[in-house]
Design an enzyme around this catalytic site. Sequence first.
Site, PDB file in Angstrom:
ATOM      1  N   GLY A 212      39.233  27.855  42.309  1.00  0.00           N
ATOM      2  CA  GLY A 212      39.347  29.055  41.495  1.00  0.00           C
ATOM      3  C   GLY A 212      39.730  30.251  42.359  1.00  0.00           C
ATOM      4  N   SER A 213      39.220  31.412  41.983  1.00  0.00           N
ATOM      5  CA  SER A 213      39.641  32.659  42.648  1.00  0.00           C
ATOM      6  C   SER A 213      39.152  32.806  44.076  1.00  0.00           C
ATOM      7  CB  SER A 213      39.161  33.855  41.823  1.00  0.00           C
ATOM      8  OG  SER A 213      39.748  33.833  40.534  1.00  0.00           O
ATOM      9  N   SER A 214      38.273  31.889  44.549  1.00  0.00           N
ATOM     10  CA  SER A 214      37.810  31.994  45.933  1.00  0.00           C
ATOM     11  C   SER A 214      38.949  31.784  46.926  1.00  0.00           C
ATOM     12  CB  SER A 214      36.690  30.986  46.205  1.00  0.00           C
ATOM     13  OG  SER A 214      37.147  29.653  46.037  1.00  0.00           O
TER      14      SER A 214
END
Length: 690
Positions: free
Chosen positions: A425-427
């Site tokens: 995801g956005s990590s």
Amino acid sequence: MKKQRKWWIPGTAVLCVAVGVGISLFLRYRGKSPEELLISYMNCISAGKYEKMYEMIDAKASGNISLEDFTRRNQAIYEGIEMQDMKISEIDCSEKEKTVKYTASFDTAAGKVSFENEASFTRGKEGCLLVWEDSLIFPELGARDRVSVAAIPAERGEILDRNGTVLAGKGLVSSVGIVPGKLEDRESAISEISGLLEMDQEQIEEMLAADWVTEDSFVPLKTLPKVQELELGTLEPEEDVVREKDRQQNLLEIPGVMISDKEARTYPLGEAAAHLIGYVQSVTAEDLEEHEGEGYRTDSVIGKTGIEALYEKELKGRDGCRICVVDDQGNEKTVLAQTPKEDGTDIRLTIDAGLQKSCYEQFQQDPGCSVAMDPMTGEVLALVSTPSYDSNDFILGLTDEQWTALNEDAGKPLYNRFREAWCPGSSIKPIIAAVGLKTGTLDPAEDFGNVGLSWQKDASWGDFYVTTLHAYEPVTMKNALIYSDNIYFAKAALKIGAENLENSLDELGFGQEIPFEILMTPSSYSNTGKIESEVQLADSGYGQGELLMNPLYLASLYTAFLNDGNVLRPRLQYEEKAEGEIWLEGAFSPEHVAQVLEGMDGVVNDPNGTGYGAHRTDIRLAGKTGTAELKESQEDTSGTEIGWFAVFTEEVEAERPLLLVSMVEDVKQLGGSGYVVAKDKVILDEYLGR
């Protein structure tokens, strides 16, 4: 008059050296000479040819010993001491005294044995025969003596954390058993015991019926946790501790039941470190076969999982052995051979037991994992997978019901999540931003423009749209990180281009094994090794598509933001005054990581940041949240969401530097990544506030 012959037998090959001219002129028997007979006899020992040895003795002169008794005695001793490589030398034959003096040497389980001995012989029509006595085996051995072979068990090395706290070591457990003669109402007692111990009555009856059991024997039935008074003395002792104490008290009230302390491998952190430390179990037949010649016995234990298995060779040590002659009263007469034990080596890890436990306690009910590192040295401070199991249960012995429950538990407690790769995801957005800067395809000050909460490049994408949660202005790299803007990073990936992104991720170690003591699943950006479409490329920009990342690998990449763009190698074995070892040198430039770090700082310290829930006023933190949607299609509303939070102390000179990455498999109904942020905040407060 006395003549001599000297012989040297290396193994089974015989080298004869004749001394003098006309030697043994008076020993011309129709059979073998005494020297030749002795040599043949000794060669048969190495080959285990006991019947052939019996043919070489004068049974009558040897006390009328039977073949059966002869074979039993010799076989038990020679094979019991693991005799090998018999050598006979310095043979001196006396016809007058009817004796043959010689020196024997051979290898045993306890090392080399060497002694001078004397054999007697008789002479008849068929030639020479040996007079067998027990002393022919060892000079000190009498007819009623026995040869004792005793293992001297090596202490298994301990597994310690960075501060010397024991993570696996020698401890005490409670052995529950029955003294049969003290049972008052046998049927009723066994019924009550079976209920308290969760054992079948038939199983208990079988154990009591063993051949060795007498009325006064202590028959062990089950191993239980040792309940320390210290644990009970706390203000609020844990329920399971109180429950176990009550169970053992009820057992002791049954006449005939005894509970004694017993040494066993114990794991003080229990569930908090099970997937990392692992456990030992008794060796199996397969283990003995696979590790033949490595010193394992049928009563040995061997590391099965985790650090216990990874460092088995170092932890195991080597057992010693003592071979001696003991008389019929059990008194030791003489030591024939002895090798000292070599205790196993202690393994000291970089793990911080307090932080390990803190991570577990926050997420113990959640399917997920946490990785903590010192971002300045690469030392791994915690590796946690949840939910978990208790390593101590494998030492105490799992019932079939317990094993089935573990395997059928929906939370998969045996599954080691920190070794796997997950949709990041956005990590991953800080990494994508740094790649864009490195390839010169992104300008951090460029405003991509506010296009709302949904966007697609053009109609060629059909029904596919990239969505985001927040509208803001200006749409720059820093703000896109703070607001975790999917649309910005989808556009950024398109600007970078598939080939650029593939090459950059390859250079960062995608598809490679992480240089770490524990084998981790490699990270990947495509199932085929190529980004196949524009939509897949756009998805990859914000950590979706076919991207999969291992949590430890993600943490390692984040070390670049505190080390001038160099990625440090993660390490698990403790070293005094550890210094960071560069794994990927110059992954990014210092200028580029500084630009990305501005946005990561805002994630935690800007009130609009998605990680603001972890904000502190005393210590500057930076990081990135992430939510990865797992669904069949864009219209799917029943899919799950993986929640991430990666956070670290921003100051290079921080007193307690920390990089923490946590992941929870399904946060859809829990508040998304904010759920992980809140949990990590507690961990940060406990660790940084020490």
